[in-house]
Design a protein around this motif. Structure first.
Motif, mmCIF file in Angstrom:
data_model
loop_
_atom_site.group_PDB
_atom_site.id
_atom_site.type_symbol
_atom_site.label_atom_id
_atom_site.label_comp_id
_atom_site.label_asym_id
_atom_site.label_seq_id
_atom_site.Cartn_x
_atom_site.Cartn_y
_atom_site.Cartn_z
ATOM 1 N N UNK A 1 0.828 -1.209 0.000
ATOM 2 C CA UNK A 1 0.000 0.000 0.000
ATOM 3 C C UNK A 1 0.861 1.256 0.000
ATOM 4 N N UNK A 2 1.921 1.263 0.781
ATOM 5 C CA UNK A 2 2.808 2.431 0.820
ATOM 6 C C UNK A 2 3.524 2.605 -0.513
ATOM 7 N N UNK A 3 3.939 1.503 -1.130
ATOM 8 C CA UNK A 3 4.574 1.579 -2.447
ATOM 9 C C UNK A 3 3.609 2.132 -3.483
ATOM 10 N N UNK A 4 2.381 1.672 -3.447
ATOM 11 C CA UNK A 4 1.389 2.121 -4.414
ATOM 12 C C UNK A 4 1.074 3.604 -4.220
ATOM 13 N N UNK A 5 0.998 4.055 -2.962
ATOM 14 C CA UNK A 5 0.773 5.477 -2.701
ATOM 15 C C UNK A 5 1.915 6.322 -3.246
ATOM 16 N N UNK A 6 3.135 5.836 -3.088
ATOM 17 C CA UNK A 6 4.297 6.565 -3.582
ATOM 18 C C UNK A 6 4.251 6.685 -5.105
ATOM 19 N N UNK A 7 3.864 5.618 -5.784
ATOM 20 C CA UNK A 7 3.770 5.644 -7.240
ATOM 21 C C UNK A 7 2.649 6.584 -7.681
ATOM 22 N N UNK A 8 1.519 6.549 -6.996
ATOM 23 C CA UNK A 8 0.404 7.433 -7.346
ATOM 24 C C UNK A 8 0.817 8.897 -7.175
ATOM 25 N N UNK A 9 1.541 9.185 -6.110
ATOM 26 C CA UNK A 9 2.007 10.561 -5.902
ATOM 27 C C UNK A 9 2.983 10.986 -7.004
ATOM 28 N N UNK A 10 3.854 10.080 -7.427
ATOM 29 C CA UNK A 10 4.803 10.403 -8.497
ATOM 30 C C UNK A 10 4.072 10.671 -9.812
ATOM 31 N N UNK A 11 3.068 9.857 -10.114
ATOM 32 C CA UNK A 11 2.285 10.062 -11.340
ATOM 33 C C UNK A 11 1.521 11.376 -11.247
ATOM 34 N N UNK A 12 0.976 11.686 -10.088
ATOM 35 C CA UNK A 12 0.267 12.947 -9.897
ATOM 36 C C UNK A 12 1.206 14.135 -10.100
ATOM 37 N N UNK A 13 2.427 14.032 -9.602
ATOM 38 C CA UNK A 13 3.403 15.100 -9.779
ATOM 39 C C UNK A 13 3.705 15.320 -11.258
ATOM 40 N N UNK A 14 3.878 14.229 -11.992
ATOM 41 C CA UNK A 14 4.135 14.347 -13.428
ATOM 42 C C UNK A 14 2.943 14.970 -14.153
#
Length: 105
Positions: free
Chosen positions: A37-50
């Motif tokens: 879950x923490x990994x997925x949140x980190x990826x979602x935040x990175x995609x949101x930043x992009x």
């Protein structure tokens, strides 16, 4: 350099955790381990930043504050590709969960 004593101690710690799992006791994760879950949140935040960066660059080009149309288009395509990858990963995870739920015991 890793000394044999430290390496042996880490192996003993791993063996102790494996014994706890075998005995049915609850094992707490180490501090350096992160859950899915923490990994997925980190990826979602990175995609949101992009996505936000691409939107800002496109808005700057639209408003005439920037002449970097190529950079804005590249950022937009990068954000689109990242989002598509995220959706594919989500679909694979959900498909795996569905497969596990359909397994008979």
């Amino acid at each position: 350099m890793v000394s044999p004593v430290n390496n042996q101690q880490s192996l003993l710690n791993i063996m102790a955790q494996m014994q706890q799992v075998a005995a049915g006791e609850r094992v707490m994760p180490a501090d350096n381990q992160i859950g899915l879950a923490a990994d997925f949140k980190q990826v979602v935040r990175a995609v949101n930043t992009e996505q936000n960066i691409a939107a800002d660059l496109m808005a700057a080009v639209d408003a005439g504050r920037s002449d970097d149309v190529v950079g804005a288009m590249v950022a937009s395509q990068k954000a689109d590709l990242s989002f598509s990858m995220l959706m594919q990963i989500r679909n694979k995870i959900l498909s795996g969960i569905d497969d596990v739920m359909r397994m008979s015991l």
